[in-house]
Motif scaffolding. Structure first.
Motif, PDB file in Angstrom:
ATOM      1  N   GLN A  47       0.923  -1.211   0.024  1.00  0.00           N
ATOM      2  CA  GLN A  47      -0.095  -0.124  -0.064  1.00  0.00           C
ATOM      3  C   GLN A  47       0.631   1.355   0.088  1.00  0.00           C
ATOM      4  N   VAL A  57      -7.484   3.592   1.723  1.00  0.00           N
ATOM      5  CA  VAL A  57      -6.414   2.460   1.310  1.00  0.00           C
ATOM      6  C   VAL A  57      -6.216   2.674  -0.227  1.00  0.00           C
ATOM      7  N   TRP A  60      -3.402   1.118  -3.183  1.00  0.00           N
ATOM      8  CA  TRP A  60      -2.510   0.082  -3.332  1.00  0.00           C
ATOM      9  C   TRP A  60      -1.644   0.585  -4.498  1.00  0.00           C
TER      10      TRP A  60
END
Length: 512
Positions: A263, A283, A285
């Protein structure tokens, strides 16, 4: 490509780095020194499963052709050699000028002779296994090389001892010019500890980050990295490009396709605190695929920021069907940072470095229709290692499928919807491998994942395939999907028009 003689050619990549034999996982100590790229990596040369960790070593001048070197660091009475980083000690902060010399010649103390080079310093975690996780002990250690990485001298004592944590590992060290300190960021379970030093002896803990940010699972964060990137298209006042800081850290069980993943946080770093720009629950990635873990950037590179990741997943890494070697690295990626469409955040883009692209044996324009009809199946290249580049124009409701190996072992589906681009990854284990597949490979390797990307109707794509992997770059590398695959009989890459109005422009192919 490497200089190893390959006794097991099945699935051995041509373009992606692999160990000559045995087990390999995290990249360690990526550093550019004296005109060469050095790649160190976690390895166990005596078996194809994880074991007592060593630092393997390879070097390259072009990121394509790699020369295998002897193991750099090996377990000893002080423990195994877990992940870490390497720097060029150009200030002699960690290695006094007369402390390490080129063997067998000696130098007079205080004199840097022509046959000596500025030292490389590796920072790594010593791990002493115990009878239970609670009895394991991890501390930070250092080794130095004065001969360009050919030989190493390790310090017997820890440079940073464990304050009583079960997980205390993976140091990434870098020079922070603004505060005139060396900084170390490392994992402390579900958060990262940030330390710094001026004199290279005493490391002071100055802050922590991450316990309330990003993705977490039941296992520790691993392999952090922190580095600045200029914002493309902006200029600072009397200071050149405006920078933001990129922090990368990996999770073991909650990645975007299940299991492993890396991440990204984008923010500011003042030498003490990292302050992310995104909300704690966000979040982001680095790679949306199943097989990009422990991504690390190259220290001391004079140009673009280069990153390499481990191309596997802890859910099935021990069971991939690759003979007497196991583990591969992603293609090197050059990073750039751009303002997003709203002007309030930033987009991290990844590109295949030009020197890797230029190393291809051929560049061919593909003869394909600009408006392929539904049901069309177009060949995009059939070399073992090939890169196909093209632009898609998709009307709402249109969908295409990309098959990197010409079969159903791995399929990328791209569908235009009103709000953007829906991407589906469909991966399976071929029937002939299922018969001999171990439990974890059979259970976890086959998967289907879905991603919604806020992309416009015109999408730039790059599809890079090698013997057992495919990396799909979408929208000039704003999104990347890395997937292993083990096709039975690989054929030419294909693009199939499933439905709708599709435009196809600028198609070309390179192969190695």
């Amino acid at each position: 490509m490497s200089d190893a003689i390959d006794p097991t050619p099945a699935f051995r990549p041509l373009l992606h780095f692999t160990p000559p034999k045995g087990w390999m996982n995290d990249p360690n100590g990526l550093v550019h020194h004296a005109g060469q790229y050095h790649l160190f990596y976690q390895c166990y040369p005596d078996d194809t499963v994880w074991g007592p960790m060593h630092w393997g070593h390879a070097s390259s001048r072009d990121l394509v052709h790699w020369t295998h070197r002897p193991v750099a660091l090996a377990p000893d009475a002080h423990g195994m050699c877990f992940s870490g980083s390497a720097v060029v000690d150009w200030q002699h902060t960690f290695v006094a000028e007369c402390e390490i010399t080129t063997v067998p010649r000696k130098a007079v103390c205080g004199t840097l002779r022509a046959d000596m080079v500025t030292p490389l310093v590796a920072f790594f975690t010593r791990h002493v296994p115990g009878e239970s996780p609670e009895l394991d002990h991890q501390c930070q250690a250092m080794a130095a090389s004065r001969d360009g990485g050919r030989s190493w001298q390790t310090c017997d004592t820890a440079i940073l001892d464990n304050p009583g944590l079960q997980d205390f590992r993976d140091p990434k060290v870098f020079w922070h010019a603004e505060s005139e300190h060396w900084v170390m960021i490392l994992t402390e379970g579900q958060q990262l500890g940030i330390y710094r030093t001026q004199g290279g002896v005493e490391w002071e803990k100055v802050s922590v980050f991450g316990a309330e940010h990003g993705a977490h699972d039941e296992r520790a964060w691993e392999c952090p990295d922190l580095f600045p990137l200029p914002i493309e298209g902006s200029r600072g006042e009397q200071e050149g490009d405006v920078d933001r800081w990129v922090l990368m850290v990996s999770v073991q069980r909650c990645g975007p396709a299940g299991g492993s993943g890396t991440q990204v946080f984008i923010g500011d770093f003042d030498g003490v605190h990292f302050t992310p720009h995104q909300p704690p629950e966000t979040v982001t990635w680095f790679d949306l695929g199943a097989d990009c873990y422990a991504a690390q950037s190259c220290s001391d590179h004079p140009g673009e920021r280069l990153v390499i990741g481990w191309m596997s997943n802890w859910l099935y890494a021990h069971e991939t069907p690759t003979g007497d070697w196991r583990g591969a690295m992603t293609i090197p990626r050059a990073l750039s940072l751009h303002p997003d469409e709203g002007g309030e955040g930033y987009v991290l883009r990844q590109a295949i470095p030009e020197q890797v692209r230029r190393s291809a044996g051929a560049l061919d324009a593909l003869v394909v229709p600009r408006r392929p009809a539904p049901g069309s199946v177009l060949e995009l290249g059939e070399a073992q290692a090939a890169l196909t580049e093209f632009q898609l124009q998709l009307a709402t409701g249109a969908a295409v499928s990309l098959r990197p190996f010409g079969d159903d072992s791995l399929i990328f589906r791209l569908e235009r919807v009103e709000t953007g681009l829906d991407v589906t990854v469909d991966r399976s284990v071929p029937d002939d491998l299922y018969a001999g597949a171990e439990a974890a490979l059979a259970e976890h390797f086959s998967h289907q994942t879905h991603h919604h990307l806020p992309s416009g109707p015109r999408v730039a794509c790059q599809l890079l395939r090698d013997s057992c992997s495919a990396e799909l770059f979408i929208d000039e590398g704003r999104w990347v999907l890395t997937e292993l695959a083990f096709p039975t009989s690989p054929e030419a890459m294909t693009l199939s028009v499933e439905r709708g109005e599709v435009g196809l422009f600028g198609a070309s192919a390179r192969h190695w």
